[in-house]
Design an enzyme around this catalytic site. Structure first.
Site, PDB file in Angstrom:
ATOM      1  N   VAL A  99       1.405  -3.601   8.281  1.00  0.00           N
ATOM      2  CA  VAL A  99       1.239  -2.446   7.399  1.00  0.00           C
ATOM      3  C   VAL A  99       1.576  -1.146   8.135  1.00  0.00           C
ATOM      4  O   VAL A  99       2.077  -0.192   7.528  1.00  0.00           O
ATOM      5  CB  VAL A  99      -0.186  -2.447   6.784  1.00  0.00           C
ATOM      6  CG1 VAL A  99      -1.260  -2.131   7.786  1.00  0.00           C
ATOM      7  CG2 VAL A  99      -0.257  -1.520   5.588  1.00  0.00           C
ATOM      8  N   ASP A 100       1.349  -1.117   9.419  1.00  0.00           N
ATOM      9  CA  ASP A 100       1.678   0.057  10.242  1.00  0.00           C
ATOM     10  C   ASP A 100       3.183   0.355  10.155  1.00  0.00           C
ATOM     11  O   ASP A 100       3.592   1.503   9.906  1.00  0.00           O
ATOM     12  CB  ASP A 100       1.256  -0.258  11.692  1.00  0.00           C
ATOM     13  CG  ASP A 100       1.182   0.957  12.587  1.00  0.00           C
ATOM     14  OD1 ASP A 100       1.377   2.080  12.093  1.00  0.00           O
ATOM     15  OD2 ASP A 100       0.921   0.767  13.796  1.00  0.00           O
ATOM     16  N   ASN A 155      -2.652   0.677  15.917  1.00  0.00           N
ATOM     17  CA  ASN A 155      -3.109   0.242  17.252  1.00  0.00           C
ATOM     18  C   ASN A 155      -3.491   1.478  18.060  1.00  0.00           C
ATOM     19  O   ASN A 155      -3.307   2.604  17.598  1.00  0.00           O
ATOM     20  CB  ASN A 155      -2.035  -0.599  17.946  1.00  0.00           C
ATOM     21  CG  ASN A 155      -0.731   0.150  18.078  1.00  0.00           C
ATOM     22  OD1 ASN A 155      -0.697   1.273  18.579  1.00  0.00           O
ATOM     23  ND2 ASN A 155       0.346  -0.444  17.583  1.00  0.00           N
ATOM     24  N   SER A 186      -7.388  -5.395  10.427  1.00  0.00           N
ATOM     25  CA  SER A 186      -7.584  -6.415  11.480  1.00  0.00           C
ATOM     26  C   SER A 186      -7.284  -7.850  11.058  1.00  0.00           C
ATOM     27  O   SER A 186      -7.320  -8.737  11.900  1.00  0.00           O
ATOM     28  CB  SER A 186      -9.017  -6.391  12.058  1.00  0.00           C
ATOM     29  OG  SER A 186      -9.165  -5.374  13.014  1.00  0.00           O
ATOM     30  N   THR A 187      -7.006  -8.093   9.762  1.00  0.00           N
ATOM     31  CA  THR A 187      -6.893  -9.490   9.324  1.00  0.00           C
ATOM     32  C   THR A 187      -5.478 -10.053   9.420  1.00  0.00           C
ATOM     33  O   THR A 187      -5.236 -11.192   9.028  1.00  0.00           O
ATOM     34  CB  THR A 187      -7.383  -9.668   7.870  1.00  0.00           C
ATOM     35  OG1 THR A 187      -6.473  -8.990   6.992  1.00  0.00           O
ATOM     36  CG2 THR A 187      -8.783  -9.138   7.678  1.00  0.00           C
ATOM     37  N   GLY A 188      -4.546  -9.253   9.938  1.00  0.00           N
ATOM     38  CA  GLY A 188      -3.182  -9.744  10.126  1.00  0.00           C
ATOM     39  C   GLY A 188      -2.989 -10.167  11.578  1.00  0.00           C
ATOM     40  O   GLY A 188      -3.610 -11.123  12.054  1.00  0.00           O
ATOM     41  N   VAL A 189      -2.177  -9.428  12.277  1.00  0.00           N
ATOM     42  CA  VAL A 189      -1.882  -9.711  13.691  1.00  0.00           C
ATOM     43  C   VAL A 189      -3.165  -9.797  14.528  1.00  0.00           C
ATOM     44  O   VAL A 189      -3.252 -10.598  15.461  1.00  0.00           O
ATOM     45  CB  VAL A 189      -0.965  -8.596  14.251  1.00  0.00           C
ATOM     46  CG1 VAL A 189      -0.761  -8.746  15.750  1.00  0.00           C
ATOM     47  CG2 VAL A 189       0.363  -8.610  13.550  1.00  0.00           C
ATOM     48  N   TYR A 190      -4.169  -9.007  14.189  1.00  0.00           N
ATOM     49  CA  TYR A 190      -5.399  -8.960  14.995  1.00  0.00           C
ATOM     50  C   TYR A 190      -6.355 -10.129  14.726  1.00  0.00           C
ATOM     51  O   TYR A 190      -7.369 -10.272  15.399  1.00  0.00           O
ATOM     52  CB  TYR A 190      -6.112  -7.619  14.831  1.00  0.00           C
ATOM     53  CG  TYR A 190      -5.498  -6.486  15.627  1.00  0.00           C
ATOM     54  CD1 TYR A 190      -4.379  -6.688  16.439  1.00  0.00           C
ATOM     55  CD2 TYR A 190      -6.033  -5.192  15.597  1.00  0.00           C
ATOM     56  CE1 TYR A 190      -3.813  -5.642  17.168  1.00  0.00           C
ATOM     57  CE2 TYR A 190      -5.480  -4.152  16.337  1.00  0.00           C
ATOM     58  CZ  TYR A 190      -4.366  -4.380  17.115  1.00  0.00           C
ATOM     59  OH  TYR A 190      -3.818  -3.350  17.854  1.00  0.00           O
ATOM     60  N   ILE A 194       0.826  -1.222   0.000  1.00  0.00           N
ATOM     61  CA  ILE A 194       0.000   0.000   0.000  1.00  0.00           C
ATOM     62  C   ILE A 194       0.858   1.268   0.000  1.00  0.00           C
ATOM     63  O   ILE A 194       0.421   2.308  -0.492  1.00  0.00           O
ATOM     64  CB  ILE A 194      -0.973  -0.017   1.204  1.00  0.00           C
ATOM     65  CG1 ILE A 194      -2.141   0.946   0.997  1.00  0.00           C
ATOM     66  CG2 ILE A 194      -0.260   0.257   2.520  1.00  0.00           C
ATOM     67  CD1 ILE A 194      -3.278   0.762   1.998  1.00  0.00           C
TER      68      ILE A 194
HETATM   69  N1  AR6 Z   1       0.625  -3.186   2.247  1.00  0.00           N
HETATM   70  C1  AR6 Z   1      -0.631  -3.667   2.243  1.00  0.00           C
HETATM   71  N2  AR6 Z   1      -1.084  -4.590   3.126  1.00  0.00           N
HETATM   72  C2  AR6 Z   1      -0.203  -5.036   4.042  1.00  0.00           C
HETATM   73  C3  AR6 Z   1       1.132  -4.572   4.125  1.00  0.00           C
HETATM   74  C4  AR6 Z   1       1.542  -3.597   3.164  1.00  0.00           C
HETATM   75  N3  AR6 Z   1       2.774  -3.093   3.151  1.00  0.00           N
HETATM   76  N4  AR6 Z   1       1.751  -5.211   5.162  1.00  0.00           N
HETATM   77  C5  AR6 Z   1       0.836  -6.049   5.698  1.00  0.00           C
HETATM   78  N5  AR6 Z   1      -0.333  -5.949   5.028  1.00  0.00           N
HETATM   79  P1  AR6 Z   1      -1.667  -6.072  10.065  1.00  0.00           P
HETATM   80  P2  AR6 Z   1      -3.957  -5.723  11.927  1.00  0.00           P
HETATM   81  C6  AR6 Z   1      -1.611  -6.619   5.254  1.00  0.00           C
HETATM   82  O1  AR6 Z   1      -1.117  -7.163  10.913  1.00  0.00           O
HETATM   83  O2  AR6 Z   1      -4.332  -7.144  11.784  1.00  0.00           O
HETATM   84  C7  AR6 Z   1       0.415  -3.676  13.778  1.00  0.00           C
HETATM   85  O3  AR6 Z   1       1.529  -4.040  14.530  1.00  0.00           O
HETATM   86  C8  AR6 Z   1      -1.617  -7.910   6.035  1.00  0.00           C
HETATM   87  O4  AR6 Z   1      -1.258  -9.007   5.209  1.00  0.00           O
HETATM   88  O5  AR6 Z   1      -0.735  -5.066   9.512  1.00  0.00           O
HETATM   89  O6  AR6 Z   1      -5.040  -4.678  11.837  1.00  0.00           O
HETATM   90  C9  AR6 Z   1      -0.334  -2.498  14.371  1.00  0.00           C
HETATM   91  O7  AR6 Z   1       0.540  -1.584  15.020  1.00  0.00           O
HETATM   92  C10 AR6 Z   1      -3.075  -7.980   6.445  1.00  0.00           C
HETATM   93  O8  AR6 Z   1      -3.870  -8.435   5.341  1.00  0.00           O
HETATM   94  O9  AR6 Z   1      -2.823  -5.233  10.876  1.00  0.00           O
HETATM   95  C11 AR6 Z   1      -1.271  -3.160  15.327  1.00  0.00           C
HETATM   96  O10 AR6 Z   1      -0.653  -3.417  16.568  1.00  0.00           O
HETATM   97  C12 AR6 Z   1      -3.435  -6.524   6.687  1.00  0.00           C
HETATM   98  O11 AR6 Z   1      -2.400  -5.758   6.049  1.00  0.00           O
HETATM   99  C13 AR6 Z   1      -1.625  -4.452  14.648  1.00  0.00           C
HETATM  100  O12 AR6 Z   1      -0.520  -4.753  13.799  1.00  0.00           O
HETATM  101  C14 AR6 Z   1      -3.507  -6.124   8.156  1.00  0.00           C
HETATM  102  O13 AR6 Z   1      -2.470  -6.775   8.884  1.00  0.00           O
HETATM  103  C15 AR6 Z   1      -2.868  -4.319  13.807  1.00  0.00           C
HETATM  104  O14 AR6 Z   1      -3.215  -5.588  13.305  1.00  0.00           O
END
Ligand code: AR6
Length: 178
Positions: free
Chosen positions: A35-36, A26, A119-123, A13
């Protein structure tokens, strides 16, 4: 980014030249992994400096900052729910994230906005259910906001792309309200 309406794109992104990108942050809004982390790395240290002034963000709400070194002018930071079996209001909280982002997009007159799968990654939010909510809220936003013409869902992996494709194939009337 050509075209109108809802589009899917693969990849990172932080490379997108849209007016606004959404960060799955978060509550502290001080950076993190996923992604953050990528958004903070791409934007540079000034993003963290601005985020420090915001005083965090409750789950389901959103805050806007500049994009600094990113191609996107704006970053909308939202905080999705941590998935806990879906019995703690997660669908409503996730829907609220999208609505909060679209509300800021309207306020700032954004024409194009890109979302990660919040929310679909770590969360741990199940991808298909999350995609259904994202698509439903995006359709509503496009219907209500004449300035917003392009909503891009960024698929970081094939499971995410499949989840969006499935949600987009469902007619809007069949989607359950959160
Ligand atoms: N571009 C697009 N999508 C991405 C990228 C990127 N560069 N990197 C990861 N994703 P997550 P959450 C996707 O874990 O579940 C953080 O530490 C990933 O594959 O980033 O909302 C925050 O600080 C998934 O589909 O976010 C919070 O503590 C999506 O982005 C926590 O993680 C979301 O995954 C939030 O967890």
């Amino acid at each position: 980014m050509p075209g109108n309406g809802i589009q899917l794109t693969d990849g990172d992104i932080t490379t997108l030249a849209v007016e606004g990108i959404v960060n799955a942050a978060n509550n502290a809004l001080l950076g993190g992994g996923g992604v953050d982390g990528a958004i903070h790395r791409g934007a540079g240290p000034e993003l963290l400096t601005q985020c420090r002034t915001l005083g965090g963000c409750p789950t389901g709400e959103a805050r806007i900052t500049r994009g600094y070194n990113l191609p996107a002018a704006w970053v909308i930071h939202t905080v999705g729910p941590v998935w806990r079996s879906g019995v703690q209001g997660e669908p409503e909280l996730l829907a609220r994230c999208y609505r909060s982002c679209f509300s800021l997009a309207r306020e700032y007159g954004l024409r194009s906005i890109a979302f990660p799968a919040i929310s679909t990654g770590v969360y741990g939010y199940p991808k298909e259910e999350a995609a259904r909510i994202a698509v439903r809220e995006a359709r509503q936003a496009l219907a209500k906001n004449e300035t917003l013409t392009s909503i891009i869902f960024v698929c970081f992996n094939s499971a995410t792309r499949l989840a969006y494709q499935k949600a987009l194939a469902e007619p809007s009337g069949t989607q359950r309200s959160a």
